[in-house]
Write an enzyme that holds these catalytic residues in place. Structure first.
Site, short mmCIF file in Angstrom:
data_model
loop_
_atom_site.label_atom_id
_atom_site.label_comp_id
_atom_site.label_asym_id
_atom_site.label_seq_id
_atom_site.Cartn_x
_atom_site.Cartn_y
_atom_site.Cartn_z
N GLY A 39 0.83 -1.21 0.00
CA GLY A 39 0.00 0.00 0.00
C GLY A 39 0.86 1.26 0.00
N PHE A 40 0.19 2.37 0.11
CA PHE A 40 0.88 3.67 0.06
C PHE A 40 1.89 3.81 1.21
CE2 PHE A 40 0.05 8.18 1.72
CZ PHE A 40 1.21 8.68 1.17
N GLY A 85 -3.53 -1.96 -2.27
CA GLY A 85 -2.11 -1.83 -2.62
C GLY A 85 -1.84 -2.29 -4.05
N TYR A 117 -15.72 3.34 9.72
CA TYR A 117 -14.26 3.28 9.68
C TYR A 117 -13.67 3.58 11.06
CZ TYR A 117 -9.47 4.24 8.20
OH TYR A 117 -8.11 4.24 8.06
N LYS A 124 -11.60 0.97 13.51
CA LYS A 124 -10.23 1.24 13.96
C LYS A 124 -10.17 1.37 15.49
CE LYS A 124 -7.64 0.88 10.54
NZ LYS A 124 -6.59 -0.15 10.63
#
Ligand code: UDP
Length: 323
Positions: free
Chosen positions: A10-11, A36, A149, A153
């Site tokens: 991923g980033f 990713g 989200y 998390k």
């Protein structure tokens, strides 16, 4: 050391992988390539210390293989970014919660230290800014899917803290709007990546709402430094860290900055939130990190200014990004 990075294609993950390899560690990447891309690892593809496994972190067999010989884990694999979560909140909840649950359990069984990636999204609308790790959180209702989200998390963070109480060496990092090369304009690192993409194509920069909402943006190399320290310093275990750069900027001012840095004088187009995200969307009007805990326990402080970081990002966008 042999280090496992979930979400390593991923980033942020791919930058962390490069950093770990540069420090002389061997790295296993586990990524299902849903967000990713293998091209993110092009710069280290032939590195003898890199092993890449394409698979789901929730698959016990895959996770077992990925963990073979691991001495530290960075768990970044997740469904991230408001657009992806809005597109499929159920998948976001499942991947984020089940994935973290399995990674933590596997690390606890093997006694491997682990750093779990979380998000400043957990502060929600916030009770005060700058927000510190011990502050209360203010989330909107489940009728607004955006909060799925934050809740996923937050549950990840609770799982991490519960395992810490059972003796697992675990830390949590809360990222505050990370940007830089390789950010996906359709996923995480959204607004900066989108503005860069739009500028490159000569299209208008799309500012949502009136652009008065603010964020604090951290350059990816800084975010990686903070993550690296949170994952590998004994002082980090049992703690949650804000990983952010406390300079606050409105999205409208960001759009203007992107225009002046890129030299592309494209128009700025204002779009109502309801048009972009639907009528049940709730915006976060402000977001600024308080960063003294990371400074005190990790000796970490982000140092790349927004101007410098945007310049570096544009340089990459101009030369490397395939439009
Ligand atoms: N945003 C915007 N135009 C875009 C994408 C995002 O104005 O094309 C705004 C968005 O509404 C938010 C801020 O930029 O206020 C940051 O959005 P992003 O999705 O990057 O991250 P968030 O902080 O919302 O998780």
């Amino acid at each position: 050391m042999r280090v496992l990075v979930t979400g390593g294609a991923g980033f942020i993950g791919s930058h962390l992988v490069e950093r770990l390899l540069a420090e002389g560690h061997s790295v296993t990447v586990l990524d299902d390539l849903s967000g990713g891309r293998l091209e993110n690892l092009d710069g280290v593809r032939d590195h003898p210390g890199l092993r890449v496994i394409v698979g789901d972190v929730r698959d016990p067999g895959v996770l077992r293989t990925a963990l073979e010989g691991a001495e530290a884990v960075f768990h970044l694999a997740a469904v991230v970014g408001v657009p992806r979560v809005l597109a499929d909140p159920l998948r976001a909840i499942r991947v984020n919660v089940e994935g973290t649950e399995r990674v933590l359990e596997a690390c606890a069984e093997r006694g491997i230290p682990v750093c779990v990636a979380s998000s400043s999204e957990v502060y929600g609308k916030g009770v005060r800014w700058p927000a510190a790790e011990g502050d209360d959180l203010r989330l909107g209702p489940p009728s607004a899917p955006r909060w799925a989200y934050a809740v996923s998390k937050l549950l990840d963070e609770h799982l991490a803290m519960a395992w810490a109480r059972r003796g697992l060496r675990v830390s949590v990092v809360r990222y505050f709007n990370v940007y830089g090369p390789r950010a996906d304009p359709h996923g995480y690192g959204y607004v900066v990546a989108r503005f860069m993409d739009q500028a490159l194509r000569g299209e208008p920069l799309t500012v949502y709402g009136d652009g008065s909402q603010t964020r604090s943006f951290i350059y990816v190399a800084d975010a990686v430094e903070g993550t690296f320290r949170a994952g590998l310093s004994p002082a980090a275990f049992g703690h949650i860290f804000n990983i952010g750069y406390p300079e606050e900027i409105s999205i409208r001012a960001l759009a203007e900055k992107v225009r002046s840095i890129t030299g592309r004088w494209v128009p700025i187009r204002f779009l109502p939130f309801s048009e972009v995200y639907g009528s049940d969307f709730e915006e976060v009007p402000r977001r600024v990190p308080e960063v003294s805990r990371a400074r005190a326990l990790l000796g970490f402080e982000a140092c790349v200014t927004l101007d410098e970081g945007l310049q570096r990002t544009w340089e990459w966008w101009r030369t490397c990004r395939r439009v």
